[in-house]
Motif scaffolding. Structure first.
Motif, PDB file in Angstrom:
ATOM      1  N   UNK A   1      -6.183   5.769  -6.388  1.00  0.00           N
ATOM      2  CA  UNK A   1      -5.313   4.815  -7.069  1.00  0.00           C
ATOM      3  C   UNK A   1      -6.173   3.737  -7.698  1.00  0.00           C
ATOM      4  N   UNK A   2      -5.554   2.981  -8.590  1.00  0.00           N
ATOM      5  CA  UNK A   2      -6.258   1.839  -9.162  1.00  0.00           C
ATOM      6  C   UNK A   2      -6.047   0.621  -8.259  1.00  0.00           C
ATOM      7  N   UNK A   3      -6.709  -0.452  -8.560  1.00  0.00           N
ATOM      8  CA  UNK A   3      -6.649  -1.634  -7.702  1.00  0.00           C
ATOM      9  C   UNK A   3      -5.252  -2.242  -7.652  1.00  0.00           C
ATOM     10  N   UNK A   4      -4.561  -2.245  -8.762  1.00  0.00           N
ATOM     11  CA  UNK A   4      -3.200  -2.799  -8.792  1.00  0.00           C
ATOM     12  C   UNK A   4      -2.265  -2.004  -7.869  1.00  0.00           C
ATOM     13  N   UNK A   5      -2.336  -0.681  -7.937  1.00  0.00           N
ATOM     14  CA  UNK A   5      -1.507   0.155  -7.068  1.00  0.00           C
ATOM     15  C   UNK A   5      -1.907  -0.029  -5.603  1.00  0.00           C
ATOM     16  N   UNK A   6      -3.185  -0.177  -5.343  1.00  0.00           N
ATOM     17  CA  UNK A   6      -3.645  -0.426  -3.976  1.00  0.00           C
ATOM     18  C   UNK A   6      -3.007  -1.694  -3.434  1.00  0.00           C
ATOM     19  N   UNK A   7      -2.959  -2.727  -4.240  1.00  0.00           N
ATOM     20  CA  UNK A   7      -2.351  -3.985  -3.791  1.00  0.00           C
ATOM     21  C   UNK A   7      -0.858  -3.809  -3.507  1.00  0.00           C
ATOM     22  N   UNK A   8      -0.188  -3.037  -4.353  1.00  0.00           N
ATOM     23  CA  UNK A   8       1.246  -2.776  -4.127  1.00  0.00           C
ATOM     24  C   UNK A   8       1.463  -2.006  -2.832  1.00  0.00           C
ATOM     25  N   UNK A   9       0.567  -1.090  -2.517  1.00  0.00           N
ATOM     26  CA  UNK A   9       0.738  -0.244  -1.338  1.00  0.00           C
ATOM     27  C   UNK A   9       0.356  -0.942  -0.030  1.00  0.00           C
ATOM     28  N   UNK A  10      -0.456  -1.969  -0.090  1.00  0.00           N
ATOM     29  CA  UNK A  10      -1.004  -2.581   1.120  1.00  0.00           C
ATOM     30  C   UNK A  10       0.080  -3.013   2.105  1.00  0.00           C
ATOM     31  N   UNK A  11       1.085  -3.711   1.657  1.00  0.00           N
ATOM     32  CA  UNK A  11       2.119  -4.211   2.575  1.00  0.00           C
ATOM     33  C   UNK A  11       2.915  -3.077   3.192  1.00  0.00           C
ATOM     34  N   UNK A  12       3.441  -2.179   2.355  1.00  0.00           N
ATOM     35  CA  UNK A  12       4.294  -1.137   2.935  1.00  0.00           C
ATOM     36  C   UNK A  12       3.501  -0.138   3.756  1.00  0.00           C
ATOM     37  N   UNK A  13       2.222   0.052   3.463  1.00  0.00           N
ATOM     38  CA  UNK A  13       1.415   0.928   4.324  1.00  0.00           C
ATOM     39  C   UNK A  13       1.260   0.296   5.706  1.00  0.00           C
ATOM     40  N   UNK A  14       1.046  -0.999   5.733  1.00  0.00           N
ATOM     41  CA  UNK A  14       0.933  -1.692   7.011  1.00  0.00           C
ATOM     42  C   UNK A  14       2.252  -1.604   7.772  1.00  0.00           C
ATOM     43  N   UNK A  15       3.330  -1.843   7.079  1.00  0.00           N
ATOM     44  CA  UNK A  15       4.654  -1.793   7.705  1.00  0.00           C
ATOM     45  C   UNK A  15       4.996  -0.394   8.205  1.00  0.00           C
ATOM     46  N   UNK A  16       4.833   0.594   7.368  1.00  0.00           N
ATOM     47  CA  UNK A  16       5.168   1.968   7.750  1.00  0.00           C
ATOM     48  C   UNK A  16       4.198   2.519   8.799  1.00  0.00           C
ATOM     49  N   UNK A  17       2.970   2.090   8.739  1.00  0.00           N
ATOM     50  CA  UNK A  17       1.991   2.557   9.716  1.00  0.00           C
ATOM     51  C   UNK A  17       2.305   2.106  11.134  1.00  0.00           C
ATOM     52  N   UNK A  18       2.802   0.860  11.276  1.00  0.00           N
ATOM     53  CA  UNK A  18       3.096   0.344  12.615  1.00  0.00           C
ATOM     54  C   UNK A  18       4.498   0.701  13.094  1.00  0.00           C
TER      55      UNK A  18
END
Length: 177
Positions: A55-72
């Protein structure tokens, strides 16, 4: 899986696969989260490599929160022993890769790449044999423990693959930055 999650996650992939959305040439695509991405079969020469976890950096930033949320969420719900479902990905990838290495299934007529993210496995690639059953491929991968879901996107015969493509590799030496 909620419809909202499915649309949020899969829509960019489908748009990219359809050629509607493509990363700008100047954007750097990276595997920001170190999601395992491996090729397990390589018999179809004209099979394009999937984009996988790039992914590009912008998409990485968008994914950061929900990856943390879904991961836990998995751990909070008591469905995982590990505190984050992404922590299962590397061991699952090693196990699935060993399973493919030990079994000749799908070796003669397919090129397959696997992406692992929070106990989900995306199987993407091509089969020269239209009789290859996506359900059989899913069952083959799902045999490994801790896998929650397997998604198979397989091109059989000709045509465009049903997955977003990796950008073409640059030709020749690249200038130093």
């Amino acid at each position: 899986m909620s419809r909202r999650f499915h649309l949020r996650y899969m829509l960019p992939w489908w748009l990219a696969a359809a050629g509607i959305v493509a990363p700008a040439a100047a954007e750097t695509l990276k595997n920001w989260f170190n999601d395992p991405f491996i090729q397990v079969r390589g018999a179809v020469a004209d099979c394009p490599q999937p984009l996988g976890p790039l992914t590009n950096e912008e998409e990485m930033r968008r994914q950061t929160h929900w990856r943390s949320e879904r991961g836990t969420t998995c751990w909070l719900a008591g469905q995982c022993d590990k505190p984050n479902s992404y922590l299962y990905d590397a061991p699952i990838a090693r196990s699935v890769q060993a399973h493919f290495a030990a079994e000749p299934g799908f070796a003669r007529n397919s090129s397959l790449w696997l992406t692992f993210q929070r106990r989900f496995v995306w199987v993407e690639g091509c089969s020269a044999d239209p009789a290859v059953d996506a359900a059989a491929l899913e069952t083959f991968v799902r045999a490994e423990p801790y896998i929650e879901r397997v998604i198979v996107n397989l091109r059989t015969g000709g045509g465009n693959p049903p997955y977003p493509l990796a950008p073409p590799a640059p030709l020749g030496p690249q200038p130093a930055r």
